[in-house]
Design a protein around this motif. Structure first.
Motif, short mmCIF file in Angstrom:
data_model
loop_
_atom_site.label_atom_id
_atom_site.label_comp_id
_atom_site.label_asym_id
_atom_site.label_seq_id
_atom_site.Cartn_x
_atom_site.Cartn_y
_atom_site.Cartn_z
N THR A 273 0.83 -1.20 0.00
CA THR A 273 0.00 0.00 0.00
C THR A 273 0.87 1.25 0.00
O THR A 273 0.58 2.23 -0.72
CB THR A 273 -0.94 0.00 1.22
N ALA A 274 1.92 1.25 0.79
CA ALA A 274 2.82 2.40 0.82
C ALA A 274 3.51 2.59 -0.53
O ALA A 274 3.70 3.73 -1.00
CB ALA A 274 3.86 2.21 1.93
N ILE A 275 3.90 1.48 -1.18
CA ILE A 275 4.52 1.57 -2.51
C ILE A 275 3.54 2.19 -3.51
O ILE A 275 3.91 3.05 -4.32
CB ILE A 275 4.98 0.18 -2.98
N GLU A 276 2.28 1.76 -3.46
CA GLU A 276 1.28 2.30 -4.38
C GLU A 276 1.09 3.81 -4.17
O GLU A 276 0.98 4.57 -5.13
CB GLU A 276 -0.04 1.55 -4.19
N GLU A 277 1.05 4.22 -2.91
CA GLU A 277 0.86 5.65 -2.63
C GLU A 277 2.09 6.46 -3.05
O GLU A 277 1.96 7.57 -3.58
CB GLU A 277 0.57 5.85 -1.15
N LEU A 278 3.27 5.92 -2.84
CA LEU A 278 4.49 6.60 -3.26
C LEU A 278 4.53 6.72 -4.79
O LEU A 278 4.88 7.78 -5.34
CB LEU A 278 5.72 5.85 -2.76
N THR A 279 4.18 5.64 -5.48
CA THR A 279 4.18 5.68 -6.94
C THR A 279 3.18 6.71 -7.45
O THR A 279 3.44 7.44 -8.43
CB THR A 279 3.82 4.29 -7.50
N GLU A 280 2.03 6.80 -6.80
CA GLU A 280 1.02 7.78 -7.17
C GLU A 280 1.58 9.20 -7.08
O GLU A 280 1.36 10.05 -7.95
CB GLU A 280 -0.18 7.60 -6.25
N ASP B 40 -4.72 -4.20 -8.83
CA ASP B 40 -5.12 -3.25 -9.87
C ASP B 40 -4.35 -1.94 -9.80
O ASP B 40 -4.05 -1.33 -10.83
CB ASP B 40 -6.63 -2.96 -9.74
N ALA B 41 -4.05 -1.47 -8.59
CA ALA B 41 -3.39 -0.17 -8.47
C ALA B 41 -2.01 -0.19 -9.13
O ALA B 41 -1.65 0.73 -9.87
CB ALA B 41 -3.27 0.22 -7.00
N LEU B 42 -1.23 -1.25 -8.88
CA LEU B 42 0.09 -1.34 -9.49
C LEU B 42 -0.02 -1.43 -11.01
O LEU B 42 0.74 -0.80 -11.76
CB LEU B 42 0.84 -2.54 -8.93
N ARG B 43 -0.98 -2.23 -11.48
CA ARG B 43 -1.14 -2.37 -12.94
C ARG B 43 -1.57 -1.04 -13.56
O ARG B 43 -1.11 -0.67 -14.64
CB ARG B 43 -2.16 -3.47 -13.24
N GLY B 44 -2.45 -0.31 -12.87
CA GLY B 44 -2.86 0.99 -13.38
C GLY B 44 -1.71 1.98 -13.42
O GLY B 44 -1.57 2.75 -14.39
N HIS B 45 -0.87 1.97 -12.40
CA HIS B 45 0.29 2.87 -12.41
C HIS B 45 1.24 2.53 -13.56
O HIS B 45 1.79 3.44 -14.20
CB HIS B 45 1.04 2.75 -11.08
N HIS C 42 -8.42 10.38 -12.44
CA HIS C 42 -7.68 9.28 -13.06
C HIS C 42 -6.99 8.36 -12.07
O HIS C 42 -6.29 7.45 -12.48
CB HIS C 42 -6.62 9.83 -14.02
N ARG C 43 -7.19 8.58 -10.82
CA ARG C 43 -6.46 7.78 -9.83
C ARG C 43 -6.99 6.35 -9.81
O ARG C 43 -8.17 6.11 -9.58
CB ARG C 43 -6.63 8.41 -8.45
N PRO C 44 -6.14 5.33 -10.03
CA PRO C 44 -6.61 3.95 -10.00
C PRO C 44 -7.13 3.54 -8.64
O PRO C 44 -8.12 2.84 -8.54
CB PRO C 44 -5.37 3.13 -10.41
N THR C 45 -6.46 3.93 -7.57
CA THR C 45 -6.92 3.60 -6.23
C THR C 45 -7.02 4.88 -5.45
O THR C 45 -6.00 5.46 -5.06
CB THR C 45 -5.93 2.64 -5.52
N PRO C 46 -8.22 5.39 -5.20
CA PRO C 46 -8.35 6.71 -4.58
C PRO C 46 -7.86 6.72 -3.15
O PRO C 46 -8.12 5.81 -2.39
CB PRO C 46 -9.85 6.99 -4.66
#
Length: 680
Positions: A161-168, A194-199, A279-283
């Protein structure tokens, strides 16, 4: 003194001033891992035995004792001080929280989210990176133990989750090509996120690789359909459509206008917030505060607020290893008008900074005149809309809406107030399943508390708090004469004809004597003290009585007390144009079976204020088992108190209200005047 560090975000290590300490033996390492799971709390011996052995041998406790001794010796040999203590129930590590890297990671991620909410994106990136740099591999790698493996899985979820937020954040700052390789690796390792794939799709598209971005989507969709029979999530499908039609907007942070390049006036550039929201994959957006206003003259409840703070703080101090982001539920129950909603709203406003991801409120109408309680499906629809869900995306059916609500709350630190609940069946589907969410439930029924909830029963105000509330509402100028000119309640005062004047007087709310002393002499009391006692130390009654005094300039506090001295006077006086205390109390009657209504009516008419089972049987003519069941019903609805075991008492204001009830006579429940005489 040299300090120890415990590293669990990778293979388990113990370091002293940066140098590793060698721990031999798998059992010793498992034991240390189990102690770290519950850190900073005491770990029970029984937990250690069950976790270390599937079938514990007879010598299990002794083996644990021996292993603790060896582990303590290994840890103490270098530091020269005890870091592993023995308590009456188990063992505890005596080190500061920051000595454990998992704690530093959790706190770092929390600080990064706070910085992001406040618009400090660069600092948020730095804090996320520092927190993630603590990881050296899989958490607790090499420790073979089911309890440890479960905790490791929870930590891994927090890391992703932290990686996804940092990537965002990095995408929002304009990075794209530099992220592609890293995101390919992460997506290959976690293909169902899905979040990683969307990024990854977004980074490829911005790097000019539209075909590759679409191929990443197709690969993920095939995987979901083949393995799980599911389609990709809504956000990922929307992103795919935008890339396919080449309508995906740039999410970089807009540059401020300069003198050389003026900003066009016809179409202003989209703000970063607007494009991120779209456009955020995971809000991970900040959600609004929907709490009603806090009472500006909220008074008292010092003990209750301290208890609520203690429960909430204890929950927040729970180790992130064993209970990461666990929801907490507190139920506040009490009779109508006792101040449950006021307390919940006041406490919720005080704890809002601790729950920045949204503050939600809903009136469930469990006890509202002329309307039925909300169904769980109706309540979930309201909550989902208040959380920003578009109406067309709110599913039908209670189970589907409950799942959607839990999904939206997962991972958040939110606050939820479920006011005026009817029963546990109404509130259970509304409770979040994950995330550090605090839920406050108010209800008139004790049994409305769902499993696992902490419960607080709200009673009358203590004498001092009751008098303070009265003064604040009426105004000091209207109550000063009561403090300056104490008045004694004696037999020479206005005669009182209500049952409470004829009965042997008992202890009133909050332990204040309302009666004659054993010697038969009246106890002196100020007129103000008498007034709040005649109001039952009940917050709504106090507000209504004080409002009456405030609005009648010719009245004095002694005048008001005299008018409140009979049931008829209280019924007539404790109402205003928009509020009526007796109507508020009578709402509980609508949820009572006919026999319980009739029992409350008979007890209210009886001159005694406290009844045991035998006395209640004599009053009603019913068998003891049925009487006990009906008394339990009154206790559950907070229409009766239990001052001592097997004895119940109807509060003064409930007695006033129940005397006017005229419930249909139950076939088994008939008043027996002759038995009334015996009891009296």
């Amino acid at each position: 003194m040299r300090e120890l560090e415990f590293a669990v975000l990778g293979p388990l290590e113990v370091r002293e001033s940066g140098a590793p300490i060698r721990l031999t033996g798998m059992r010793r390492r498992r034991l240390l891992a189990l102690l770290l799971l519950r850190f900073p709390h005491t770990v029970a011996r029984e937990f250690l035995v069950d976790a270390l052995w599937e079938t514990p041998p007879a010598s299990a406790r002794q083996q644990v004792h021996n292993a603790i001794r060896d582990l303590r010796a290994a840890l103490t040999a270098t530091t020269g001080s005890g870091v592993l203590s023995t308590t009456a129930t188990g063992y505890r590590l005596e080190v500061p929280p920051e000595a454990v890297d998992a704690h530093r990671f959790t706190e770092g991620a929390r600080a990064a989210r706070a910085a992001r909410r406040e618009g400090r994106e660069a600092e948020a990136v730095r804090l996320f990176r520092s927190a993630l740099d603590l990881w050296r591999g899989e958490a607790f790698a090499g420790i073979d133990c089911p309890a440890v493996s479960a905790a490791a899985a929870g930590l891994e979820e927090e890391r992703l989750t932290a990686i996804e937020e940092l990537t965002e954040l990095r995408l929002a700052a304009g990075e794209s090509a530099t992220l592609v390789a890293e995101l390919f690796s992460l997506t290959a390792a976690h293909p169902l996120r899905d979040a990683l794939r969307g990024h990854l799709m977004l980074a490829l598209h911005r790097s000019g690789r539209q075909a590759d971005a679409l191929a990443v989507y197709d690969e993920g969709r095939r995987l979901l359909v083949d393995e799980l029979g599911l389609e990709p999530g809504r956000d990922l499908r929307r992103l795919h459509t935008e890339i396919l039609t080449d309508t995906q907007e740039d999410r970089r942070t807009p540059k401020p206008p300069t003198t050389d390049t003026p900003t066009p006036t016809s179409t202003p550039p989209p703000t970063r917030q607007a494009t991120e929201d779209h456009h955020r994959p995971t809000p991970h957006t900040h959600h609004g505060n929907h709490l009603p206003r806090d009472l500006p003259d909220f008074t008292g409840r010092t003990a209750e607020l301290a208890l609520l703070n203690s429960e909430t703080d204890a929950h927040h101090s729970t180790t992130p290893l064993t209970h990461p982001a666990a929801p907490s539920t507190i139920v506040i129950d009490g009779m109508g008008g006792i101040g449950k909603t006021a307390l919940a709203i006041h406490f919720a406003h005080r704890r809002t900074p601790d729950h920045p991801d949204g503050q939600h409120y809903i009136d469930l109408h469990g006890f509202t005149p002329d309307r039925d309680p909300l169904t769980p499906e109706e309540a979930l629809g309201i909550l989902l809309r208040s959380d920003g869900a578009p109406p067309e995306e709110i599913p039908t059916g209670p189970a589907e809406r409950s799942a959607a609500w839990r999904s939206r709350q997962a991972g958040r630190r939110a606050l939820l107030v479920l006011d005026n609940a009817a029963d546990a069946a109404q509130v259970t589907p509304l409770l979040p399943g994950a995330g550090d969410t605090l839920t406050l439930i108010t209800t008139r029924r004790k049994s409305a508390a769902p499993d696992g909830a902490h419960r607080l029963t709200l009673g009358p105000l203590p004498q001092g708090e009751a008098e303070t509330l009265f003064r604040r509402v009426a105004g000091e100028s209207r109550t000063y004469e009561a403090a300056r000119n104490p008045r004694t309640d004696t037999a020479e005062e206005k005669p009182r004809t209500d049952a409470s004047a004829r009965e042997p007087r008992t202890t009133g709310p909050a332990g204040d004597s309302r009666t004659n002393t054993p010697a038969g002499k009246p106890r002196p009391a100020t007129s103000l003290a008498r007034t709040v006692t005649l109001c039952g130390h009940h917050p709504l009654a106090l507000r209504l009585a004080a409002t009456r005094l405030r609005d009648r300039p010719s009245w004095t506090v002694p005048d008001l007390a005299d008018r409140l001295s009979t049931p008829e006077g209280r019924t007539a006086l404790l109402r205003t144009a928009d509020r009526d205390l007796m109507s508020v109390l009578a709402l509980s009657r609508t949820r009572l079976p006919a026999e319980a209504q009739r029992l409350a009516h008979l007890l209210a008419r009886h001159p005694s204020t406290t009844h045991d089972i035998e006395a209640a049987c004599a009053i009603t003519g019913l068998a003891a088992p049925l009487v006990e069941h009906l008394l339990d019903t009154l206790l559950d609805h907070n229409l009766a108190d239990e001052p001592t075991p097997a004895h119940v008492a109807l509060p003064l204001l409930v007695r006033d209200c129940a005397q006017s009830w005229n419930p249909p006579k139950a076939p088994q429940l008939q008043e027996n005047p002759r038995r009334l005489t015996v009891v009296a």
